[in-house]
Design a protein around this motif. Structure first.
Motif, PDB file in Angstrom:
ATOM      1  N   PRO A 188       1.380  -0.903   0.075  1.00  0.00           N
ATOM      2  CA  PRO A 188      -0.474  -0.164  -0.174  1.00  0.00           C
ATOM      3  C   PRO A 188       0.880   1.182   0.501  1.00  0.00           C
ATOM      4  O   PRO A 188       1.803   1.909   0.314  1.00  0.00           O
ATOM      5  CB  PRO A 188      -0.856   0.119   1.137  1.00  0.00           C
ATOM      6  N   ILE A 189       0.584   2.218  -0.919  1.00  0.00           N
ATOM      7  CA  ILE A 189       1.419   3.460  -0.978  1.00  0.00           C
ATOM      8  C   ILE A 189       0.940   4.468   0.470  1.00  0.00           C
ATOM      9  O   ILE A 189      -0.775   4.661   0.431  1.00  0.00           O
ATOM     10  CB  ILE A 189       0.773   4.518  -2.141  1.00  0.00           C
ATOM     11  N   ARG A 190       1.755   4.825   1.225  1.00  0.00           N
ATOM     12  CA  ARG A 190       1.623   5.243   2.226  1.00  0.00           C
ATOM     13  C   ARG A 190       2.534   6.418   2.660  1.00  0.00           C
ATOM     14  O   ARG A 190       3.154   6.443   2.729  1.00  0.00           O
ATOM     15  CB  ARG A 190       1.439   4.714   3.948  1.00  0.00           C
ATOM     16  N   CYS A 191       2.312   7.421   1.245  1.00  0.00           N
ATOM     17  CA  CYS A 191       2.828   9.089   0.956  1.00  0.00           C
ATOM     18  C   CYS A 191       2.009  10.080   1.122  1.00  0.00           C
ATOM     19  O   CYS A 191       0.864  10.112   0.161  1.00  0.00           O
ATOM     20  CB  CYS A 191       3.655   8.695  -0.053  1.00  0.00           C
ATOM     21  N   GLU A 192       1.610  10.682   2.466  1.00  0.00           N
ATOM     22  CA  GLU A 192       1.110  11.849   2.353  1.00  0.00           C
ATOM     23  C   GLU A 192       1.285  13.251   0.925  1.00  0.00           C
ATOM     24  O   GLU A 192       0.191  13.361  -0.063  1.00  0.00           O
ATOM     25  CB  GLU A 192       1.721  13.039   3.104  1.00  0.00           C
ATOM     26  N   LEU A 193       2.269  13.209   0.332  1.00  0.00           N
ATOM     27  CA  LEU A 193       2.257  13.827  -1.190  1.00  0.00           C
ATOM     28  C   LEU A 193       1.788  12.876  -2.030  1.00  0.00           C
ATOM     29  O   LEU A 193       1.245  14.062  -2.508  1.00  0.00           O
ATOM     30  CB  LEU A 193       4.115  14.315  -1.600  1.00  0.00           C
ATOM     31  N   PHE A 194       2.277  11.673  -2.215  1.00  0.00           N
ATOM     32  CA  PHE A 194       0.932  11.250  -3.111  1.00  0.00           C
ATOM     33  C   PHE A 194      -0.465  11.600  -3.352  1.00  0.00           C
ATOM     34  O   PHE A 194      -1.560  11.857  -3.935  1.00  0.00           O
ATOM     35  CB  PHE A 194       1.528   9.816  -3.214  1.00  0.00           C
ATOM     36  N   GLU A 195      -1.147  11.038  -1.813  1.00  0.00           N
ATOM     37  CA  GLU A 195      -2.084  11.012  -1.260  1.00  0.00           C
ATOM     38  C   GLU A 195      -2.751  12.452  -2.030  1.00  0.00           C
ATOM     39  O   GLU A 195      -4.145  13.570  -2.259  1.00  0.00           O
ATOM     40  CB  GLU A 195      -2.579  11.096  -0.296  1.00  0.00           C
ATOM     41  N   GLN A 196      -1.724  13.721  -0.707  1.00  0.00           N
ATOM     42  CA  GLN A 196      -2.389  15.478  -1.245  1.00  0.00           C
ATOM     43  C   GLN A 196      -2.452  15.164  -2.959  1.00  0.00           C
ATOM     44  O   GLN A 196      -3.543  16.037  -3.705  1.00  0.00           O
ATOM     45  CB  GLN A 196      -1.792  16.514  -0.839  1.00  0.00           C
ATOM     46  N   ASN A 197      -1.267  14.778  -3.765  1.00  0.00           N
ATOM     47  CA  ASN A 197      -1.243  15.263  -5.061  1.00  0.00           C
ATOM     48  C   ASN A 197      -2.409  14.805  -6.088  1.00  0.00           C
ATOM     49  O   ASN A 197      -2.651  15.032  -6.778  1.00  0.00           O
ATOM     50  CB  ASN A 197       0.116  15.216  -5.556  1.00  0.00           C
ATOM     51  N   LEU A 198      -2.956  13.532  -5.565  1.00  0.00           N
ATOM     52  CA  LEU A 198      -3.680  12.381  -6.349  1.00  0.00           C
ATOM     53  C   LEU A 198      -5.070  12.941  -6.351  1.00  0.00           C
ATOM     54  O   LEU A 198      -6.102  13.479  -7.271  1.00  0.00           O
ATOM     55  CB  LEU A 198      -3.857  10.921  -5.396  1.00  0.00           C
ATOM     56  N   LYS A 199      -5.548  13.713  -4.778  1.00  0.00           N
ATOM     57  CA  LYS A 199      -6.724  14.186  -4.590  1.00  0.00           C
ATOM     58  C   LYS A 199      -7.161  15.855  -5.525  1.00  0.00           C
ATOM     59  O   LYS A 199      -8.002  16.068  -6.242  1.00  0.00           O
ATOM     60  CB  LYS A 199      -6.800  15.025  -2.840  1.00  0.00           C
ATOM     61  N   LEU A 200      -5.614  16.637  -5.798  1.00  0.00           N
ATOM     62  CA  LEU A 200      -5.022  17.207  -6.532  1.00  0.00           C
ATOM     63  C   LEU A 200      -5.525  17.239  -7.166  1.00  0.00           C
ATOM     64  O   LEU A 200      -6.417  17.777  -8.694  1.00  0.00           O
ATOM     65  CB  LEU A 200      -4.066  17.948  -6.502  1.00  0.00           C
ATOM     66  N   ALA A 201      -5.253  16.832  -8.336  1.00  0.00           N
ATOM     67  CA  ALA A 201      -5.213  16.227  -9.823  1.00  0.00           C
ATOM     68  C   ALA A 201      -6.933  15.442  -9.939  1.00  0.00           C
ATOM     69  O   ALA A 201      -7.845  16.008 -10.805  1.00  0.00           O
ATOM     70  CB  ALA A 201      -4.705  14.924 -10.087  1.00  0.00           C
ATOM     71  N   LEU A 202      -7.746  14.544  -9.120  1.00  0.00           N
ATOM     72  CA  LEU A 202      -9.072  14.737  -8.872  1.00  0.00           C
ATOM     73  C   LEU A 202     -10.246  16.115  -9.306  1.00  0.00           C
ATOM     74  O   LEU A 202     -10.630  16.193  -9.962  1.00  0.00           O
ATOM     75  CB  LEU A 202      -9.340  13.276  -8.163  1.00  0.00           C
ATOM     76  N   GLU A 203      -9.503  17.021  -8.419  1.00  0.00           N
ATOM     77  CA  GLU A 203     -10.052  18.203  -8.354  1.00  0.00           C
ATOM     78  C   GLU A 203      -9.607  18.737  -9.287  1.00  0.00           C
ATOM     79  O   GLU A 203     -10.961  19.379  -9.858  1.00  0.00           O
ATOM     80  CB  GLU A 203     -10.015  19.068  -6.686  1.00  0.00           C
TER      81      GLU A 203
END
Length: 110
Positions: A83-98
């Motif tokens: 599993p990917i446990r990286c805050e930067l990954f999650e933040q950038n993924l959320k931003l890309a979806l938005e």
């Protein structure tokens, strides 16, 4: 369960395809959803379930792969198939979806 079932269908599809060198199923369409798959050159598959009317999913999948490459693969603490446990990954993924949703490339009827 869906991922393991799709992986099997993907493998069967690539073997049964009349096209030489087929990479397998890229999209599976039903009345209620579309399942999109983007396979990288290294074999990693990104799968998205979407409304059948949504457009721009292919570009979204490529953007998700870019984020994965930048924030997961370059992270020295990340191990493949974990599993990917990286805050930067999650933040950038959320931003890309938005951004995709606001741009209208990832919304019903687009």
């Amino acid at each position: 369960m869906l991922a393991s079932m799709f992986h099997s269908l993907f493998a069967i599809g690539s073997q049964l395809s009349p096209e030489q060198g087929s990479s397998g199923i890229e999209m599976l369409e039903t009345d209620t959803f579309k399942l999109h798959c983007f396979q990288t050159l290294t074999g990693i598959k990104f799968v998205v379930l979407a409304d059948p009317r949504q457009a721009g999913i292919d570009s979204l999948l490529r953007k998700i792969y870019e984020i994965y490459s930048d924030f997961a693969l370059k992270n020295p603490f990340y191990s493949l198939e974990m599993p990917i446990r990286c805050e930067l990954f999650e933040q950038n993924l959320k931003l890309a979806l938005e951004v995709a949703e606001k741009a209208g490339t990832f919304g019903p009827g687009s």
